[in-house]
Design an enzyme around this catalytic site. Structure first.
Site, short mmCIF file in Angstrom:
data_model
loop_
_atom_site.label_atom_id
_atom_site.label_comp_id
_atom_site.label_asym_id
_atom_site.label_seq_id
_atom_site.Cartn_x
_atom_site.Cartn_y
_atom_site.Cartn_z
N ARG A 107 0.83 -1.20 0.00
CA ARG A 107 0.00 0.00 0.00
C ARG A 107 0.86 1.25 0.00
O ARG A 107 1.93 1.28 0.62
CB ARG A 107 -0.89 0.05 1.25
CG ARG A 107 -2.03 -0.93 1.27
CD ARG A 107 -2.92 -0.65 2.48
NE ARG A 107 -2.19 -0.74 3.72
CZ ARG A 107 -2.50 -0.05 4.83
NH1 ARG A 107 -3.51 0.80 4.83
NH2 ARG A 107 -1.80 -0.22 5.94
N SER A 176 7.53 -5.58 6.52
CA SER A 176 7.14 -6.63 7.47
C SER A 176 7.84 -7.96 7.19
O SER A 176 7.21 -9.00 6.94
CB SER A 176 5.61 -6.81 7.46
OG SER A 176 4.99 -5.62 7.87
N ASP A 229 5.35 -2.91 12.29
CA ASP A 229 3.93 -2.58 12.39
C ASP A 229 3.45 -2.43 13.84
O ASP A 229 2.52 -1.67 14.11
CB ASP A 229 3.07 -3.61 11.64
CG ASP A 229 3.23 -5.03 12.16
OD1 ASP A 229 4.10 -5.26 13.01
OD2 ASP A 229 2.48 -5.90 11.70
#
Length: 497
Positions: A107, A176, A229
């Site tokens: 994203r 991640s 995150d």
């Protein structure tokens, strides 16, 4: 979702035990039923989390936190230094970008901050699928693709959001995958996961690789923060509430990050940050203790996993595994007590066929005949005929597994509070403490969330629990990353020109 005061939990964990007694009394005396009930009773005993045991878990977590902060490799808890020493204050202003790369999609986000406590004015985002061949090609090909997609997203930036002359756009980069962080905006890739296999990237700085691709296409953008995150979850909540001291993920996986005094980190070698604080990424999924209540099902699951002996705590409490633990218990009942009939349902033999969202749906069934439970057993496990009594037993198995997970998660939160001295009420203090939580177990699984909250109150006591709140913090990997770019901007303190 807003804040949920810990003391307001509506459902007591003990309700499962009372329901279990009713079920057992109504099952009759058949030998097969007795064997099924015995298996459930053994599961309940092995999963037991009395207050005394949970306090030992909290103490063990605190001890391991100290050990992990003292030296690298000193504990199963990695206690990673995030290099984030400036969390958002709510006063940040301007346009900041985020790149969230964690799987087969990524994203890009644009976040407009109003400044002076005005919050977030606007969020825009776009999701892009990564072509499969780029997941196993070269690092240059992958990051060139990402940079080009990012440039296309930036091209839609409204004119009023353009940076002043001479200033770079700034980006928070959530990556991640396992990374060895070397500064707030640099880190080397340890290994790929999730289907990626790009050998020339292992051991290289991921921010440096992205920056090269940005420079290649003439995009003047600075990566201000390389973000985990969980740290992003903490930052996302801290932006709107300065009482937030920790971020916890309770979803498919689990992790926690919290704000530590820099002086309390013996393994920190550099000069102390001006803020006096440092965010620690605990990687608490790897926590292990002799006080954790392990069952035969947990031990078998771990032995058959891709990482035996690792992530033991995560395998007890996270959404990836709760349904699987319940499936294994139901399978034993089917094999040894003919619980679902003369033959074992084939789907019940399939690992991970019972997923945690199905458990959540089972727990949300309030009908008198547990119709949803019957529907789920038929749809997911292809078990066509079940009596109400059988459905109650299935609910009980799910109860036992979910309650253990929630209570262990609460005990670990108390471990963090103990480590930073927030587990008791200070004399004359009006101290408020907020734990930011994200993930499907907290957001969508009411049984889990209610038990988490009531257990925290049980362990802290009424007085201390009144000073603690949990707050849902969503999208730490996206919005949180942009906020960390803002709080680590090279232009902090400069007036808008």
């Amino acid at each position: 979702m807003g804040k949920t005061v810990v003391g307001a939990a509506a459902v007591a964990c003990a309700a499962a035990a009372a329901a279990a007694l009713v079920v057992r009394n109504r099952l009759g005396s058949s030998g097969k039923w007795e064997r099924a009930v015995t298996i459930v009773k053994e599961l309940e005993e092995q999963c037991a989390t009395p207050t005394s045991k949970l306090k030992l878990v909290a103490e063990a977590m605190e001890v391991e936190m100290h050990a992990g902060l003292a030296s690298e490799g000193g504990s199963k808890l990695k206690m990673l230094i995030s290099f984030v020493d400036n969390l958002p204050t709510g006063d940040e202003k301007g346009t900041f970008y985020a790149l969230d790369l964690g799987g087969t999609n990524f994203r890009t986000l644009r976040v407009q901050l109003g400044g002076n406590g005005k919050g977030i004015d606007k969020i825009e985002q776009k999701e892009v699928s990564i072509p499969p061949h780029l997941m196993t090609g070269s690092s240059e090909e992958l990051f060139d693709f990402i940079a080009t997609s990012l440039a296309k997203f930036i091209s839609s930036e409204p004119e009023e959001f353009h940076p002043p002359p001479g200033r770079q756009r700034e980006l928070g980069f959530t990556f991640s995958f396992p990374v060895r962080q070397t500064s707030v905006a640099s880190g080397t890739l340890i290994k790929w996961t999730k289907g990626f296999s790009i050998e020339d990237m292992v051991g290289e700085d991921v921010v440096g690789r992205l920056t090269k691709s940005l420079e290649k296409i003439g995009l003047d953008m600075r990566v201000a923060a390389l973000v985990n995150d969980t740290v992003g979850t903490l930052a996302r909540a801290r932006f709107g509430n300065q009482d937030v001291i920790a971020g916890v993920i309770l979803g498919t996986g689990t992790n926690a990050a919290y704000v530590e005094r820099a002086q309390a980190i013996p393994k920190w070698q550099g000069p102390l940050p001006n803020s006096g604080a440092m965010v620690i990424n605990m990687e608490w999924g790897n926590f292990v203790s002799s006080h954790l209540p392990l069952t035969e099902y947990d031990k078998a699951l771990d032995a058959e996993s891709l990482n035996p002996g690792e992530q033991i705590f995560e395998k007890l409490i996270s959404g990836m595994y709760l349904g699987e633990i319940a499936r294994r218990a139901l399978l034993k009942m089917a094999e040894e007590a003919d619980f679902f009939g003369d033959t074992v349902p084939p789907n019940l033999k399939t690992p991970f066929s019972l997923k945690t969202p199905v458990m959540s749906a089972i727990h949300h069934d309030t009908s008198s005949d547990l119709k949803v439970v019957g529907d789920k057993l038929r749809e997911v496990l292809k078990i066509d005929v079940t009596s109400v009594e059988m459905r109650k037993i299935v609910v009980e198995v799910c109860d036992i597994v979910a309650i253990r997970g929630a209570r262990l998660a609460a005990a670990s939160m108390v471990g963090i509070l103990k480590k930073i001295g927030r587990d008791t009420v200070k004399d004359g203090g009006e101290q408020r403490t907020v734990i930011a939580v994200d993930g499907g177990l907290f957001e969508h699984y009411a049984k889990f969330r209610n038990c988490l909250e009531s257990t925290l109150k049980e362990l802290l006591g009424d007085e201390a629990a009144e000073t603690i709140a949990m707050e849902h913090s969503n999208d730490g990997s996206g919005i949180g990353a942009a906020l960390l770019a803002a709080s680590h901007s090279q232009y902090l303190g400069l007036t808008e020109s």
